[in-house]
Design a protein around this motif. Structure first.
Motif, mmCIF file in Angstrom:
data_model
loop_
_atom_site.group_PDB
_atom_site.id
_atom_site.type_symbol
_atom_site.label_atom_id
_atom_site.label_comp_id
_atom_site.label_asym_id
_atom_site.label_seq_id
_atom_site.Cartn_x
_atom_site.Cartn_y
_atom_site.Cartn_z
ATOM 1 N N TYR A 1 0.832 -1.209 0.000
ATOM 2 C CA TYR A 1 0.000 0.000 0.000
ATOM 3 C C TYR A 1 0.867 1.259 0.000
ATOM 4 O O TYR A 1 0.615 2.199 -0.763
ATOM 5 C CB TYR A 1 -0.951 -0.009 1.197
ATOM 6 N N LEU B 1 2.468 1.683 -3.421
ATOM 7 C CA LEU B 1 1.506 2.184 -4.409
ATOM 8 C C LEU B 1 1.250 3.671 -4.221
ATOM 9 O O LEU B 1 1.126 4.421 -5.194
ATOM 10 C CB LEU B 1 0.193 1.404 -4.317
ATOM 11 N N LEU C 1 -5.963 4.733 -6.653
ATOM 12 C CA LEU C 1 -6.768 3.597 -6.195
ATOM 13 C C LEU C 1 -8.140 4.103 -5.777
ATOM 14 O O LEU C 1 -8.251 5.046 -4.998
ATOM 15 C CB LEU C 1 -6.088 2.892 -5.021
ATOM 16 N N VAL D 1 -9.278 0.561 -1.336
ATOM 17 C CA VAL D 1 -8.322 -0.381 -0.751
ATOM 18 C C VAL D 1 -8.983 -0.927 0.506
ATOM 19 O O VAL D 1 -9.445 -0.164 1.351
ATOM 20 C CB VAL D 1 -6.993 0.311 -0.388
ATOM 21 N N LEU E 1 -7.689 -4.346 -4.008
ATOM 22 C CA LEU E 1 -7.239 -3.132 -4.683
ATOM 23 C C LEU E 1 -8.174 -2.874 -5.858
ATOM 24 O O LEU E 1 -8.328 -3.722 -6.732
ATOM 25 C CB LEU E 1 -5.806 -3.294 -5.204
ATOM 26 N N GLU E 2 -8.794 -1.717 -5.855
ATOM 27 C CA GLU E 2 -9.712 -1.338 -6.936
ATOM 28 C C GLU E 2 -9.164 -0.075 -7.586
ATOM 29 O O GLU E 2 -8.843 0.893 -6.912
ATOM 30 C CB GLU E 2 -11.083 -1.059 -6.332
ATOM 31 N N THR E 3 -9.021 -0.106 -8.911
ATOM 32 C CA THR E 3 -8.476 1.035 -9.637
ATOM 33 C C THR E 3 -9.562 1.674 -10.499
ATOM 34 O O THR E 3 -10.564 1.035 -10.807
ATOM 35 C CB THR E 3 -7.308 0.590 -10.540
ATOM 36 N N VAL F 1 -3.382 -2.116 -12.006
ATOM 37 C CA VAL F 1 -2.470 -2.075 -10.870
ATOM 38 C C VAL F 1 -1.068 -2.354 -11.409
ATOM 39 O O VAL F 1 -0.894 -3.229 -12.253
ATOM 40 C CB VAL F 1 -2.864 -3.158 -9.837
#
Length: 176
Positions: free
Chosen positions: A18, A21, A28, A31, A149-151, A157
């Motif tokens: 995390y 990132l 993101l 999370v 993890l959502e983008t 990602v």
């Protein structure tokens, strides 16, 4: 939105990823860290959430949301259908309530059938992520940490950063 869930042995790996990132400036949308049942939540950058509260990992939340959204249009439609049906048929089931009362009761019965239809329709739609969620629930029962993890749409990602944490498994959930 693309979403993936990493299966990790320890919380420190999730925290490190995390932070990496964030340092890399990866956008993101969401999370979520899911702690194992007997895992020590401890202190850290990410606050663990129960698996039952993460919508992507709990199909019943999505089903309830779908049912409520369907009932918003099925209830009025059912009311109008019941009202219309009562007016166009010659059935006198509720004639003791007068013509307006009979139509109103028909509309309420139609509204009730619309509500039942929203439950039936919401339950009949399978989740696209069922297999992935089943795998993740099994890993959760094996006392492993899950990191969702959502983008944003169209963004991936950075897999180089993900591979540095050496996840046991990566489950990609379908785009939402």
């Amino acid at each position: 939105m693309p979403a993936c869930v990493l299966v990790l042995k320890e919380r420190a790996s999730a925290e490190t990823l995390y932070e990496s990132l964030q340092d890399a400036g990866v956008p993101l949308t969401r999370v979520a860290l899911v702690a194992p049942d007997q895992g020590d939540p401890g202190q850290g950058v990410l606050t663990p959430e129960p698996m039952e509260q993460v919508e992507l990992l709990n199909p019943s939340i999505a089903r309830n949301r779908r049912q409520k959204s369907m009932s918003r249009w099925l209830l009025p439609f059912g009311f109008m259908a019941g009202l219309t049906f009562t007016q166009i048929t010659t059935l006198d089931t509720f004639s003791q309530f007068g013509p307006i009362g009979e139509a109103l009761i028909g509309g309420l019965l139609g509204m009730g059938s619309g509500l039942m239809g929203s439950y039936a329709a919401a339950a009949s739609v399978p989740s696209e992520n069922e297999d992935g969620v089943r795998i993740l629930r099994n890993r959760h029962q094996e006392q492993l940490w899950l990191l969702l993890l959502e983008t944003p749409a169209g963004r991936e990602v950075p897999w180089q950063l993900v591979q540095k944490t050496r996840p046991q498994q990566v489950v990609r959930l379908s785009e939402l």
